[in-house]
Design a protein around this motif. Structure first.
Motif, short mmCIF file in Angstrom:
data_model
loop_
_atom_site.label_atom_id
_atom_site.label_comp_id
_atom_site.label_asym_id
_atom_site.label_seq_id
_atom_site.Cartn_x
_atom_site.Cartn_y
_atom_site.Cartn_z
N GLN A 100 0.82 -1.20 0.00
CA GLN A 100 0.00 0.00 0.00
C GLN A 100 0.86 1.26 0.00
OE1 GLN A 100 -3.19 0.34 -0.36
NE2 GLN A 100 -3.98 -1.73 -0.03
N THR A 101 1.93 1.25 0.78
CA THR A 101 2.82 2.40 0.84
C THR A 101 3.47 2.66 -0.51
OG1 THR A 101 3.29 2.03 3.18
CG2 THR A 101 4.88 3.35 1.95
N ARG A 102 3.82 1.58 -1.20
CA ARG A 102 4.54 1.72 -2.46
C ARG A 102 3.63 2.09 -3.63
NH1 ARG A 102 8.98 -2.66 -4.76
NH2 ARG A 102 9.65 -1.44 -6.57
N TYR A 103 2.40 1.57 -3.65
CA TYR A 103 1.59 1.69 -4.87
C TYR A 103 0.27 2.44 -4.72
CZ TYR A 103 4.76 -1.86 -6.72
OH TYR A 103 5.88 -2.55 -7.14
N ARG A 104 -0.22 2.67 -3.51
CA ARG A 104 -1.56 3.24 -3.35
C ARG A 104 -1.72 4.56 -4.09
NH1 ARG A 104 -6.26 3.54 -0.34
NH2 ARG A 104 -5.84 1.61 0.79
N GLU A 105 -0.78 5.48 -3.92
CA GLU A 105 -0.92 6.80 -4.53
C GLU A 105 -1.02 6.71 -6.04
OE1 GLU A 105 1.26 11.20 -4.59
OE2 GLU A 105 2.11 9.55 -3.41
N SER A 106 -0.14 5.93 -6.67
CA SER A 106 -0.16 5.84 -8.12
C SER A 106 -1.41 5.12 -8.62
CB SER A 106 1.09 5.11 -8.63
OG SER A 106 1.19 3.81 -8.09
N ILE A 107 -1.88 4.12 -7.88
CA ILE A 107 -3.11 3.41 -8.27
C ILE A 107 -4.30 4.34 -8.22
CG2 ILE A 107 -4.74 1.62 -7.55
CD1 ILE A 107 -2.34 -0.05 -6.66
N GLU A 108 -4.41 5.12 -7.15
CA GLU A 108 -5.54 6.01 -7.01
C GLU A 108 -5.46 7.19 -7.98
OE1 GLU A 108 -5.58 6.96 -2.86
OE2 GLU A 108 -6.69 5.12 -2.34
N MET A 109 -4.25 7.63 -8.33
CA MET A 109 -4.11 8.68 -9.34
C MET A 109 -4.60 8.19 -10.70
SD MET A 109 -0.44 10.47 -8.46
CE MET A 109 -0.50 11.41 -9.99
N GLY A 110 -4.52 6.89 -10.92
CA GLY A 110 -5.01 6.31 -12.17
C GLY A 110 -6.51 6.06 -12.17
N GLY A 111 -7.17 6.39 -11.08
CA GLY A 111 -8.61 6.28 -11.03
C GLY A 111 -9.13 4.97 -10.48
N SER A 112 -8.26 4.12 -9.96
CA SER A 112 -8.68 2.84 -9.41
C SER A 112 -8.58 2.86 -7.88
CB SER A 112 -7.82 1.70 -9.96
OG SER A 112 -7.95 1.60 -11.37
N GLY A 113 -9.27 1.93 -7.25
CA GLY A 113 -9.19 1.79 -5.82
C GLY A 113 -8.06 0.86 -5.42
N ALA A 114 -7.37 1.17 -4.34
CA ALA A 114 -6.24 0.35 -3.91
C ALA A 114 -6.58 -0.52 -2.70
CB ALA A 114 -5.04 1.24 -3.57
N SER A 115 -7.81 -0.47 -2.24
CA SER A 115 -8.16 -1.23 -1.05
C SER A 115 -8.07 -2.73 -1.32
CB SER A 115 -9.58 -0.88 -0.60
OG SER A 115 -9.64 0.45 -0.17
N ALA A 116 -7.70 -3.48 -0.30
CA ALA A 116 -7.58 -4.94 -0.42
C ALA A 116 -7.74 -5.55 0.97
CB ALA A 116 -6.23 -5.33 -1.02
N SER A 117 -8.15 -6.80 0.99
CA SER A 117 -8.28 -7.54 2.24
C SER A 117 -7.79 -8.96 2.03
CB SER A 117 -9.75 -7.58 2.70
OG SER A 117 -10.27 -6.29 2.87
N ILE A 118 -7.24 -9.54 3.09
CA ILE A 118 -6.77 -10.92 3.03
C ILE A 118 -7.21 -11.64 4.30
CG2 ILE A 118 -4.77 -12.47 2.97
CD1 ILE A 118 -3.29 -10.39 1.34
N MET A 119 -7.86 -12.79 4.13
CA MET A 119 -8.17 -13.64 5.27
C MET A 119 -7.10 -14.72 5.39
SD MET A 119 -12.33 -14.05 5.26
CE MET A 119 -12.44 -14.82 3.64
N ILE A 120 -6.73 -15.01 6.62
CA ILE A 120 -5.72 -16.03 6.91
C ILE A 120 -6.36 -17.07 7.81
CG2 ILE A 120 -3.44 -16.49 7.90
CD1 ILE A 120 -3.03 -13.35 7.69
N ALA A 121 -6.38 -18.31 7.37
CA ALA A 121 -6.94 -19.40 8.16
C ALA A 121 -5.92 -20.52 8.24
CB ALA A 121 -8.24 -19.91 7.53
N GLY A 122 -5.68 -21.04 9.44
CA GLY A 122 -4.71 -22.12 9.54
C GLY A 122 -4.45 -22.55 10.96
N GLN A 123 -3.61 -23.55 11.07
CA GLN A 123 -3.19 -24.06 12.38
C GLN A 123 -1.77 -24.58 12.28
OE1 GLN A 123 -5.35 -27.44 13.94
NE2 GLN A 123 -4.63 -27.11 16.04
N ARG A 124 -0.99 -24.34 13.32
CA ARG A 124 0.35 -24.89 13.44
C ARG A 124 0.39 -25.81 14.65
NH1 ARG A 124 2.46 -22.64 17.76
NH2 ARG A 124 4.45 -23.65 17.42
N ARG A 125 1.29 -26.79 14.60
CA ARG A 125 1.41 -27.72 15.73
C ARG A 125 1.74 -26.94 17.00
NH1 ARG A 125 1.70 -33.00 16.40
NH2 ARG A 125 1.72 -33.38 14.15
N GLY A 126 1.01 -27.24 18.06
CA GLY A 126 1.19 -26.54 19.32
C GLY A 126 0.24 -25.37 19.52
N GLY A 127 -0.51 -25.03 18.48
CA GLY A 127 -1.46 -23.93 18.58
C GLY A 127 -2.85 -24.36 18.17
#
Length: 245
Positions: A100-127
């Protein structure tokens, strides 16, 4: 647009995403939005992505490069060797913030939205099995007993079934059916969400995937779920009491 859903119940984790990317009515394409990582017997992780594709692909590329580099230098921390799932969420959040720091400004200057979301699902041994939602700013929240599922993208059509069915004691089988019905409802109501679908299921303490598959448009099991759900809704509607005398 897209639709991704992830559920955490006592028996494990269920994740489902579509593959349609819509950049206008005449520019519809397929891109995988679900990515799985496995260290057999030690940890299993799924990432589900929504929002600006260049941002989420950049995050994934950053994570993949670290994993590759760690083969030569074990001191490099990655989502496959870090100490906790919470740390996995921090690593993904840091990568999101950097993109976001690197590309948000240039993406939004081009007329597009830079918002994004990521879901993380998982398990590790011991947790325990964990489910996190990472926002554009790199901050994140964790699913709890009161909020056992997350959705990103075009979520409103698929939420009612999850609200009615999903609780911590819901079986893994029922949770899987619920996310499939949730996706079917979204597919019927929004053309920006489309087949094929990517499904992943991680049972608690398995540290592996029970299911990791792609559901194509001609999948008979998904078609049966869709048809059965439609028939059940019609029957339920017909059985409702009349309001007008």
């Amino acid at each position: 647009m897209t639709y991704c859903v992830a559920v955490r119940v006592d028996q494990g984790l269920v994740m489902l995403s579509d593959t349609r990317t819509n950049a206008g009515m005449d520019n519809i394409a397929r891109f995988r939005k679900s990515f799985t990582y496995l260290v057999e017997g030690e940890r299993a992780i799924t990432l589900l992505c929504s929002g600006n594709l260049s941002i989420t692909q950049g995050v994934k590329a950053t994570l993949s490069k670290a994993i590759k580099d760690a083969k030569l230098d074990p001191e490099i921390e990655t989502i496959l060797n870090c100490s906790t799932m919470y740390r996995v969420a921090q690593i993904v959040g840091d990568a999101m913030r950097a993109m976001q720091t690197r590309y948000r400004e240039s993406i939004e200057m081009g007329g597009s939205g830079a918002s994004a979301s990521i879901m993380i699902a998982g398990q590790r041994r011991g947790g325990k099995p964990r489910l996190y939602l990472v926002y554009s700013a790199g901050n994140f929240i964790e699913a709890t007993e009161d909020t056992p599922f997350f959705q990103i993208g075009e979520h409103k059509y698929g939420k009612p079934i999850l609200d009615r069915i999903i609780a911590r004691e819901t079986s893994l089988e029922d949770a899987t059916k619920a996310v499939l019905v949730s996706m079917d409802s979204t597919l019927r109501s929004n053309l920006s969400v489309g087949m094929p679908l990517d499904l992943a299921v991680i049972p608690t303490d398995a540290y592996d995937f029970r299911v990791r598959t792609r559901i194509e448009a001609d999948n008979e099991e998904f078609a049966m779920i869709s048809q059965s759900w439609s028939a059940a809704l019609r029957k339920g509607f017909e059985d409702l009491p009349n309001v007008l005398d």
